[in-house]
Design a protein around this motif. Structure first.
Motif, PDB file in Angstrom:
ATOM      1  N   THR A 224      32.070  -0.922  47.932  1.00  0.00           N
ATOM      2  CA  THR A 224      33.246  -1.522  47.216  1.00  0.00           C
ATOM      3  C   THR A 224      32.829  -2.035  45.557  1.00  0.00           C
ATOM      4  OG1 THR A 224      35.016  -3.183  47.050  1.00  0.00           O
ATOM      5  CG2 THR A 224      32.627  -3.944  47.771  1.00  0.00           C
ATOM      6  N   GLY A 225      33.711  -1.799  44.637  1.00  0.00           N
ATOM      7  CA  GLY A 225      33.221  -1.816  43.150  1.00  0.00           C
ATOM      8  C   GLY A 225      33.656  -3.449  42.773  1.00  0.00           C
ATOM      9  N   ALA A 226      33.454  -3.388  41.458  1.00  0.00           N
ATOM     10  CA  ALA A 226      33.438  -4.829  41.063  1.00  0.00           C
ATOM     11  C   ALA A 226      34.980  -5.055  40.952  1.00  0.00           C
ATOM     12  CB  ALA A 226      33.034  -4.692  39.557  1.00  0.00           C
ATOM     13  N   LYS A 227      36.215  -4.543  40.975  1.00  0.00           N
ATOM     14  CA  LYS A 227      37.429  -4.719  40.973  1.00  0.00           C
ATOM     15  C   LYS A 227      37.844  -4.845  42.249  1.00  0.00           C
ATOM     16  CE  LYS A 227      38.332  -2.644  36.425  1.00  0.00           C
ATOM     17  NZ  LYS A 227      39.011  -1.523  35.597  1.00  0.00           N
ATOM     18  N   GLY A 228      36.945  -4.612  43.475  1.00  0.00           N
ATOM     19  CA  GLY A 228      37.270  -4.777  44.677  1.00  0.00           C
ATOM     20  C   GLY A 228      37.971  -3.327  45.405  1.00  0.00           C
ATOM     21  N   ASP A 229      37.810  -2.546  44.880  1.00  0.00           N
ATOM     22  CA  ASP A 229      38.194  -1.047  45.234  1.00  0.00           C
ATOM     23  C   ASP A 229      37.201  -0.404  46.264  1.00  0.00           C
ATOM     24  OD1 ASP A 229      36.486  -0.805  42.754  1.00  0.00           O
ATOM     25  OD2 ASP A 229      36.745   1.226  43.212  1.00  0.00           O
ATOM     26  N   THR A 230      37.512  -0.437  47.503  1.00  0.00           N
ATOM     27  CA  THR A 230      36.619   0.083  48.468  1.00  0.00           C
ATOM     28  C   THR A 230      36.804   1.627  48.558  1.00  0.00           C
ATOM     29  OG1 THR A 230      37.009  -1.854  49.884  1.00  0.00           O
ATOM     30  CG2 THR A 230      36.434   0.033  50.968  1.00  0.00           C
ATOM     31  N   ALA A 231      35.748   2.163  48.696  1.00  0.00           N
ATOM     32  CA  ALA A 231      35.486   3.692  48.972  1.00  0.00           C
ATOM     33  C   ALA A 231      35.076   3.821  50.319  1.00  0.00           C
ATOM     34  CB  ALA A 231      34.800   4.207  47.987  1.00  0.00           C
ATOM     35  N   LEU A 232      35.655   4.850  51.136  1.00  0.00           N
ATOM     36  CA  LEU A 232      34.862   5.122  52.406  1.00  0.00           C
ATOM     37  C   LEU A 232      34.278   6.896  52.260  1.00  0.00           C
ATOM     38  CD1 LEU A 232      37.740   4.391  54.934  1.00  0.00           C
ATOM     39  CD2 LEU A 232      35.985   2.874  54.212  1.00  0.00           C
ATOM     40  N   PHE A 233      33.267   6.941  52.971  1.00  0.00           N
ATOM     41  CA  PHE A 233      32.325   8.213  52.852  1.00  0.00           C
ATOM     42  C   PHE A 233      32.047   8.676  54.422  1.00  0.00           C
ATOM     43  CE2 PHE A 233      31.194   5.961  49.146  1.00  0.00           C
ATOM     44  CZ  PHE A 233      31.386   6.874  48.042  1.00  0.00           C
ATOM     45  N   PHE A 234      32.800   9.715  54.631  1.00  0.00           N
ATOM     46  CA  PHE A 234      32.637  10.511  55.871  1.00  0.00           C
ATOM     47  C   PHE A 234      31.637  11.693  55.551  1.00  0.00           C
ATOM     48  CE2 PHE A 234      36.525   8.020  56.476  1.00  0.00           C
ATOM     49  CZ  PHE A 234      36.619   7.688  57.662  1.00  0.00           C
ATOM     50  N   GLY A 235      30.977  12.074  56.683  1.00  0.00           N
ATOM     51  CA  GLY A 235      30.118  13.320  56.430  1.00  0.00           C
ATOM     52  C   GLY A 235      29.152  13.193  57.595  1.00  0.00           C
ATOM     53  N   THR A 242      25.041   8.417  53.463  1.00  0.00           N
ATOM     54  CA  THR A 242      24.128   7.388  52.898  1.00  0.00           C
ATOM     55  C   THR A 242      23.835   7.359  51.330  1.00  0.00           C
ATOM     56  OG1 THR A 242      23.177   7.219  55.243  1.00  0.00           O
ATOM     57  CG2 THR A 242      22.210   5.998  53.495  1.00  0.00           C
ATOM     58  N   THR A 243      23.329   8.744  51.061  1.00  0.00           N
ATOM     59  CA  THR A 243      23.051   8.809  49.503  1.00  0.00           C
ATOM     60  C   THR A 243      24.232   8.302  48.714  1.00  0.00           C
ATOM     61  OG1 THR A 243      21.272  10.524  50.281  1.00  0.00           O
ATOM     62  CG2 THR A 243      22.197  10.390  47.736  1.00  0.00           C
ATOM     63  N   LEU A 244      25.294   8.884  48.777  1.00  0.00           N
ATOM     64  CA  LEU A 244      26.356   8.652  47.811  1.00  0.00           C
ATOM     65  C   LEU A 244      27.178   7.281  47.834  1.00  0.00           C
ATOM     66  CD1 LEU A 244      27.868  12.145  47.990  1.00  0.00           C
ATOM     67  CD2 LEU A 244      26.748  11.259  46.304  1.00  0.00           C
ATOM     68  N   SER A 245      26.909   6.738  49.151  1.00  0.00           N
ATOM     69  CA  SER A 245      27.375   5.170  49.192  1.00  0.00           C
ATOM     70  C   SER A 245      26.452   4.300  48.527  1.00  0.00           C
ATOM     71  CB  SER A 245      27.952   4.997  50.570  1.00  0.00           C
ATOM     72  OG  SER A 245      26.802   4.972  51.427  1.00  0.00           O
ATOM     73  N   ALA A 246      25.164   4.787  48.488  1.00  0.00           N
ATOM     74  CA  ALA A 246      24.194   3.717  48.077  1.00  0.00           C
ATOM     75  C   ALA A 246      24.425   3.919  46.335  1.00  0.00           C
ATOM     76  CB  ALA A 246      22.863   4.334  48.384  1.00  0.00           C
ATOM     77  N   ASP A 247      25.097   3.211  45.894  1.00  0.00           N
ATOM     78  CA  ASP A 247      25.435   3.322  44.412  1.00  0.00           C
ATOM     79  C   ASP A 247      25.118   1.727  43.875  1.00  0.00           C
ATOM     80  OD1 ASP A 247      26.369   3.037  41.686  1.00  0.00           O
ATOM     81  OD2 ASP A 247      28.172   4.284  42.285  1.00  0.00           O
ATOM     82  N   PRO A 248      24.098   1.735  42.920  1.00  0.00           N
ATOM     83  CA  PRO A 248      23.429   0.439  42.278  1.00  0.00           C
ATOM     84  C   PRO A 248      24.865  -0.249  41.502  1.00  0.00           C
ATOM     85  CG  PRO A 248      22.704   2.201  41.028  1.00  0.00           C
ATOM     86  CD  PRO A 248      23.376   2.949  42.365  1.00  0.00           C
ATOM     87  N   GLN A 286      17.283   2.531  47.286  1.00  0.00           N
ATOM     88  CA  GLN A 286      17.757   1.236  48.081  1.00  0.00           C
ATOM     89  C   GLN A 286      16.902   1.330  49.492  1.00  0.00           C
ATOM     90  OE1 GLN A 286      22.005   1.552  48.151  1.00  0.00           O
ATOM     91  NE2 GLN A 286      21.969  -0.186  46.727  1.00  0.00           N
ATOM     92  N   ILE A 287      17.176   2.511  50.115  1.00  0.00           N
ATOM     93  CA  ILE A 287      16.404   2.500  51.405  1.00  0.00           C
ATOM     94  C   ILE A 287      14.835   2.206  51.581  1.00  0.00           C
ATOM     95  CG2 ILE A 287      15.856   4.044  53.511  1.00  0.00           C
ATOM     96  CD1 ILE A 287      18.492   5.166  52.919  1.00  0.00           C
TER      97      ILE A 287
END
Length: 534
Positions: A224-235, A242-248, A286-287
């Motif tokens: 989820t971003g600073a504005k509360g926008d959630t994103a889902l990553f299926f794969g 895991t890599t693309l959802s791990a966003d600093p 992160q990992i």
């Protein structure tokens, strides 16, 4: 011996008597001490526990069974994925595993699943080994207050040393995972791989939440971003979930298993179970940082003569893993939930070089590609694979679906329309040709694409249509070359591309044909370059 004074869980409801030596709710430090004492593993230089899971270094999907009873008989999608198990055979095997545990040391942990309190389920995990209980501590939600007198809703019993007799017990091999929905018990024997515990619980939630609660259960990562926008990553494995959802710049809700209710996306778990083959602080910071004191490393190797892990050494298995609490991630969302998503990303590593790096899907296309769950394996990933091979896994997690895939797809479609979610198909695989000829799409380009989609930078650009798949492809994206966005232009031979595109579309059509009997016309019509009769 009990780890918490005056708290002794009553295991009478399971038929486990007082002959066991019971360790209850041990801390990570205590579990590590027990594991080392019992020669289950060794400490690494930074205090993580490194263990081997034995013969099985991954799940054994053909040895997962569901008891056929009054709950499951008419509801479970009986298939190669969900194999019926006789209720009488379950009772006999259950008695055997209980008898096996008599007089032994066992480790008992009370925990929870589902970060959303409305759907919280109490579970009890009983293990033969200390390291399995450490895994349960990390992966499930840790209660602030433990009430040993309360009987949990679900119980997992994991005994790696107990082997079934296939000739009399009804199993395929000595190892097994069997789920009984009427007893609310999962029994696991013959395997020390901890993922069987995790995925057993996931299978339970994949039945209960959609069937009883109209909550979509999902095999995906979420942030989820600073504005509360959630994103889902299926794969599927190797696509970058895991890599693309791990966003600093965004907070991690979770890396693998989630539910989507009317008002929230929530993590099922309290931790992460990440692959760590080839792990470096540059590739997966992160990992890498999360692997510290108390973390559980599985089937890794040390550099010779040291206690330092060599993550590049996959001689035991390519499926090396690490388990750790969600709190080990610097920017984790605690509690691990967020509002309904604004963006959903379906990730595929297309080794045929056909799909564009990004395309925007209609709700009907989203349901279609969700059911398809496509990626491609490349040479070297499995024995016998010498060229790209298309792989389809319904809902990006077919192995864990007790219900028919169309049930999950229709629920996804309802939620996409209700919350006006934008769905994107992302190719993290090859461009300019298939694997061996083309090049893998740079991670920097994929990250730029994801960022542009999240920031709304792709809302007002022009789109073109990818012919066979009828996909809407943006003509431009910040920090991404335009020729990369159009896969046909990236090939030196456009006729070869057209032939390969048609071949891949046919593979999609052939795969989807097995689901149409229980599908709908709107989903079927999203099939690439094909009209399927329902």
């Amino acid at each position: 011996m009990n780890s918490i004074k005056n708290q002794v869980p009553n295991l009478g409801y399971l038929g486990i008597g007082h002959t066991v030596l019971l360790h209850y709710q041990l801390t990570p430090a205590q579990l590590i001490e027990q594991a080392v004492k019992r020669h289950e593993g060794m400490l690494t230089e930074n205090g993580a526990l490194a263990i081997d899971t034995g013969k099985f270094t991954g799940r054994s999907p053909k040895d997962r069974f569901i008891v056929e009873d009054e709950i499951t008989s008419g509801n479970v999608w009986w298939s190669d994925i969900n194999t019926r198990f006789d209720a009488g055979k379950f009772e006999s095997l259950y008695s055997g595993i209980i008898a096996y545990l008599a007089g032994k040391e066992i480790f008992v942990r009370d925990a929870g699943i589902c970060a959303n309190e409305k759907y919280r389920t109490n579970i009890r995990v009983i293990t033969e080994t200390a390291y399995q209980n450490l895994f349960a501590h990390h992966l499930f939600i840790r209660p602030e207050i433990t009430d040993a007198s309360r009987q949990p809703e679900w119980t997992v019993i994991a005994a790696p040393g107990f082997m079934a007799d296939p000739s009399t017990d009804g199993t395929r091999q000595p190892n097994f995972t069997i789920i009984s929905f009427s007893k609310k018990i999962i029994i696991i024997g013959g395997t020390g791989y901890t993922g069987e515990i995790k995925k057993g619980i996931f299978s339970v939630l994949n039945f209960i939440l959609p069937h009883d609660k109209q909550v979509l259960s999902m095999h995906c990562s979420a942030n989820t971003g600073a504005k509360g926008d959630t994103a889902l990553f299926f794969g599927l494995s190797g696509t970058g979930k895991t890599t693309l959802s791990a966003d600093p710049t965004r907070r991690l809700i979770g890396d693998d298993e989630h539910g989507w209710s009317d008002y929230a996306v929530f993590n099922f778990e309290g931790g992460c179970y990440a692959k760590c083959a080839g792990l470096t602080p540059e590739k997966e910071p992160q990992i890498f940082k999360a692997i510290r004191y108390g973390a559980l490393l599985e089937n890794t190797n040390f550099f010779a003569g040291t206690r330092s892990i060599n993550f590049s050494d996959i001689s035991k298995t390519e499926n090396t893993r690490v388990a750790y609490p969600l709190e080990n991630v610097d920017n984790a969302a605690i509690p691990s939930l967020g509002p309904p998503p604004k963006n959903i990303f379906f990730l595929t590593a297309d080794a045929f070089g056909i799909l564009p790096p990004i395309s925007r899907l209609t709700p009907e296309q989203a349901m279609y590609h969700f059911i398809s769950g496509y990626t491609a394996k490349i040479a070297g990933t499995e024995t016998g694979i010498t060229e790209p091979k298309a792989t389809f896994s319904a809902c990006f997690g077919e192995a864990f679906l007790p219900l028919h895939p169309v049930v999950y797809a229709k629920l996804l479609g309802q939620k996409i329309k209700e919350h006006r979610v934008t769905v994107w198909l992302i190719n993290t695989g090859w461009t300019g040709g298939a694997y061996g000829t083309g090049q893998r799409i740079k991670l920097a380009y994929t990250r730029a694409i994801i960022t542009a989609a999240l920031n709304g930078n792709l809302n007002d650009v022009n789109y073109r249509t990818l012919t066979s798949f009828n996909l809407a492809v943006p003509e431009s994206c910040p920090d991404v070359p335009e020729n990369i966005l159009d896969p046909r232009r990236s090939w030196s031979n456009s006729e070869a591309y057209d032939e390969a595109e048609s071949n891949l579309a046919l593979l999609f059509t052939e795969n989807f044909s097995k689901y149409t009997f229980n599908g709908s016309e709107e989903i079927a019509n999203a099939n690439p370059a094909a009209t399927i009769n329902i």
